[in-house]
Design a protein around this motif. Structure first.
Motif, PDB file in Angstrom:
ATOM      1  N   ILE A   1       0.842  -1.200   0.000  1.00  0.00           N
ATOM      2  CA  ILE A   1       0.000   0.000   0.000  1.00  0.00           C
ATOM      3  C   ILE A   1       0.878   1.251   0.000  1.00  0.00           C
ATOM      4  CG2 ILE A   1      -1.613   1.361   1.435  1.00  0.00           C
ATOM      5  CD1 ILE A   1      -2.869  -0.944  -0.206  1.00  0.00           C
ATOM      6  N   PHE A   2       1.907   1.233   0.810  1.00  0.00           N
ATOM      7  CA  PHE A   2       2.799   2.398   0.842  1.00  0.00           C
ATOM      8  C   PHE A   2       3.458   2.630  -0.510  1.00  0.00           C
ATOM      9  CE2 PHE A   2       3.137   4.528   4.906  1.00  0.00           C
ATOM     10  CZ  PHE A   2       2.368   3.700   5.712  1.00  0.00           C
ATOM     11  N   SER A   3       3.814   1.557  -1.208  1.00  0.00           N
ATOM     12  CA  SER A   3       4.476   1.767  -2.505  1.00  0.00           C
ATOM     13  C   SER A   3       3.480   2.319  -3.519  1.00  0.00           C
ATOM     14  CB  SER A   3       5.109   0.470  -3.007  1.00  0.00           C
ATOM     15  OG  SER A   3       4.131  -0.361  -3.584  1.00  0.00           O
ATOM     16  N   LYS A   4       2.225   1.951  -3.403  1.00  0.00           N
ATOM     17  CA  LYS A   4       1.210   2.491  -4.306  1.00  0.00           C
ATOM     18  C   LYS A   4       0.920   3.970  -4.027  1.00  0.00           C
ATOM     19  CE  LYS A   4      -1.356  -1.793  -5.136  1.00  0.00           C
ATOM     20  NZ  LYS A   4      -0.969  -2.040  -6.525  1.00  0.00           N
ATOM     21  N   LEU A   5       1.194   4.402  -2.803  1.00  0.00           N
ATOM     22  CA  LEU A   5       0.840   5.772  -2.429  1.00  0.00           C
ATOM     23  C   LEU A   5       1.842   6.807  -2.908  1.00  0.00           C
ATOM     24  CD1 LEU A   5      -0.552   5.159   1.121  1.00  0.00           C
ATOM     25  CD2 LEU A   5      -1.817   5.901  -0.889  1.00  0.00           C
ATOM     26  N   LYS A   6       2.961   6.366  -3.377  1.00  0.00           N
ATOM     27  CA  LYS A   6       3.966   7.274  -3.942  1.00  0.00           C
ATOM     28  C   LYS A   6       4.168   8.528  -3.095  1.00  0.00           C
ATOM     29  CE  LYS A   6       2.441   6.060  -8.516  1.00  0.00           C
ATOM     30  NZ  LYS A   6       1.514   6.597  -9.444  1.00  0.00           N
ATOM     31  N   GLY A   7       4.544   8.330  -1.858  1.00  0.00           N
ATOM     32  CA  GLY A   7       4.936   9.498  -1.065  1.00  0.00           C
ATOM     33  C   GLY A   7       3.825  10.202  -0.307  1.00  0.00           C
ATOM     34  N   ARG A   8       2.582   9.871  -0.548  1.00  0.00           N
ATOM     35  CA  ARG A   8       1.555  10.533   0.270  1.00  0.00           C
ATOM     36  C   ARG A   8       1.700  10.006   1.691  1.00  0.00           C
ATOM     37  NH1 ARG A   8      -1.157   9.336  -4.366  1.00  0.00           N
ATOM     38  NH2 ARG A   8      -1.397  11.126  -5.734  1.00  0.00           N
ATOM     39  N   ASP A   9       1.515  10.902   2.665  1.00  0.00           N
ATOM     40  CA  ASP A   9       2.046  10.602   3.983  1.00  0.00           C
ATOM     41  C   ASP A   9       1.087   9.907   4.933  1.00  0.00           C
ATOM     42  OD1 ASP A   9       4.618  11.820   3.427  1.00  0.00           O
ATOM     43  OD2 ASP A   9       3.463  13.666   3.244  1.00  0.00           O
ATOM     44  N   LEU A  10       0.694   8.714   4.562  1.00  0.00           N
ATOM     45  CA  LEU A  10      -0.195   7.921   5.413  1.00  0.00           C
ATOM     46  C   LEU A  10       0.339   7.818   6.838  1.00  0.00           C
ATOM     47  CD1 LEU A  10      -2.373   5.778   6.110  1.00  0.00           C
ATOM     48  CD2 LEU A  10      -1.030   4.116   4.845  1.00  0.00           C
ATOM     49  N   VAL A  11       1.644   7.633   6.936  1.00  0.00           N
ATOM     50  CA  VAL A  11       2.228   7.372   8.248  1.00  0.00           C
ATOM     51  C   VAL A  11       2.091   8.573   9.192  1.00  0.00           C
ATOM     52  CG1 VAL A  11       4.600   8.093   7.707  1.00  0.00           C
ATOM     53  CG2 VAL A  11       4.211   6.197   9.285  1.00  0.00           C
ATOM     54  N   ASN A  12       1.861   9.749   8.621  1.00  0.00           N
ATOM     55  CA  ASN A  12       1.748  10.955   9.452  1.00  0.00           C
ATOM     56  C   ASN A  12       0.349  11.198  10.030  1.00  0.00           C
ATOM     57  OD1 ASN A  12       4.401  11.534   9.114  1.00  0.00           O
ATOM     58  ND2 ASN A  12       4.071  12.908   7.383  1.00  0.00           N
TER      59      ASN A  12
END
Ligand code: SF4
Ligand code: SF4
Lengths: 291, 168
Positions: free
Chosen positions: B20-31
């Protein structure tokens, strides 16, 4: 101004009134529209399935616009405008994506142009053509009409992507309505979504969302609702009866596309603007249009 | 049953989380700091009980396999209010779309209309079916309205589109 136009699926397969009215009003404002007959879907529903495939579909539209010799691309559908904007961002900002996409386009002898300028009807008329030019072209001001505007979601959000108008307080459509002599009202539900995307998975909810807004507007007693997206047109105009049945009230709100309204003010014949195709009670609104 | 209840028996899967993180291309889910601003303005909250902040939390914790098979993913109206308003650029809409893409990859059950749209694009180039419009006793179509004909897709396009759909 030579401008390529990409209609998208919804307009070409059912929202003919929008297409007809755009085709009628633009040349009268000095815009030469060029069709892209080989353009297919922009990729909107594919975004939920495979983002790369959606990006490919959008890139093809941009490349075909470039091949037509135009530097501007007009996209009258909110969803198409958003899908193409996101695709453009990912091609321009991600080398891996752009290499693959450019290679695929080459197989159809197509080329991607990062400088293609994307417009929606709203910012195109408001900015590129200009509010003043629209005003000056009006032959028959629509005095006395009290209307509500609905800009929809995907041309105003999200701002980081570069959108057509302010995300929380969009004014351009209202100003364009003002330019043809009609008055607009502000209402609490203005930014509420039409629900069209849920037609793919939750029909009743989609109709509830559309119905709730129409009910509020009916209580407000406006003369009509002005839209500028084929999905919103579909929900508020074509599906008004279904929306009424779902929210359990009788709804009778005339719904028109902005370009239809503009066409009336430019003295274009109603039939040429597709006003005989609207499914809501546009006659009620037309009766109030000064002759 | 709420989404969170569904997780009581689940174990996080870090591999799916990474996908999922690789699909998000930098959008900051973790934040995401769980301020719930997204959910408070979510179009699908009232009618379909979509709570985007929960999706963010569960994806962050790695409960991706559970999310991917959940119907909740398909209740998002794509109004983009959550992307606009999130103070952390954690973009719930994009997380939901990434999860939908993963659901398709993992061959989870998804609403039929989406795959139908894909096969229609392949066949006719259009995601929507061509309609005649009736008003009163009259019927109108592109031809009677003197609108230009719609083109069909060529073979090269079809091959390329199928190839694009293979991309992960
Ligand atoms: S996604 Fe953004 S808006 Fe939603 S809870 Fe997290 S930080 Fe807040
Ligand atoms: S895009 Fe989806 S998750 Fe975000 S606010 Fe709209 S309906 Fe809710």
């Amino acid at each position: 101004m030579k401008t390529a136009v990409f209609w998208g699926c919804r307009i070409l397969t059912s929202q003919y009134a929008y297409e007809m009215s755009v085709r009628e009003v633009m040349p009268r404002l000095g815009v030469e529209l060029v069709d892209l007959p080989e353009a297919l879907c922009c990729g909107d529903p594919v975004k939920s399935v495979n983002d790369f495939a959606a990006t490919y579909l959008s890139s093809r539209v941009l490349a075909l616009a470039h091949a037509s010799g135009a530097e501007h691309l007009l996209v009258p559908c909110n969803r198409c405008h958003f899908t193409i904007s996101e695709a453009k961002r990912s091609i321009d900002g991600d080398r891996k994506v752009s290499e693959k996409i450019l290679g695929m386009l080459r197989e159809e002898k197509l080329e991607y142009d990062p400088n293609m300028r994307l417009w929606h009807v709203i910012d195109f008329l408001h900015g590129a053509v200009g509010l003043k030019r629209v005003k000056d072209a009006v032959a028959k001001p629509l005095k006395g009409l009290r209307l509500a505007s609905h800009v929809g979601c995907q041309i105003i959000r999200y701002s980081d992507l570069g959108r057509v108008d302010d995300a929380e307080n969009p004014r351009k459509l209202d100003e364009l309505i003002g330019a043809v002599g009609a008055e607009t009202v502000d209402y609490a539900e203005k930014l509420d979504c039409c629900g069209a995307h849920l037609m793919l998975s939750h029909l009743d909810t989609a109709f509830s969302l559309a119905g709730a807004k129409l009910r509020a507007l009916q209580e407000l007693g406006v003369d009509g609702l002005v839209v500028s997206c084929p999905d919103c047109g579909l929900m508020y105009d074509f599906k008004q009866k279904d929306a009424a049945a779902t929210v359990g009230v009788k709804l009778d709100v005339p719904v028109v596309y902005y370009t239809q309204l503009l066409g009336l003010a430019l003295s274009i014949k109603q039939e040429k603007l597709g006003l005989h195709l609207n499914q809501s009670s546009v006659d009620k609104l037309l009766m109030k249009v000064p002759v | 049953m709420s989404l969170v209840d569904l997780m009581s028996m689940a174990k996080p899967n870090l591999e799916s989380r990474a996908k999922i993180f690789s699909k998000l291309k930098g959008r900051d889910l973790v934040n995401c700091f769980q301020c719930i601003k997204c959910t408070s303005g979510c179009t699908a909250l009232k009618l379909l009980e979509l709570k985007p902040h929960e999706i963010e939390k569960l994806a962050n914790l790695g409960f991706v396999d559970e999310l991917v098979v959940s119907d909740v993913l398909w209740t998002c109206v794509t109004c983009l209010k959550c992307v606009q308003r999130c103070p952390q650029k954690a973009s719930p809409y994009h997380v939901i779309m990434a999860l939908r893409n993963l659901a398709v990859e993992k061959e989870a059950k998804i609403p039929e209309a989406f795959m139908k749209a894909v096969s229609q694009i392949l066949e006719t180039g259009m995601a929507e079916a061509y309609q005649k419009i009736s008003k009163g006793t009259e019927t109108f179509d592109r031809e009677s309205l003197k609108l230009p004909k719609i083109c069909s897709p060529g073979e090269v396009f079809q091959t390329l589109f199928l190839k694009a759909l293979e991309e992960k």
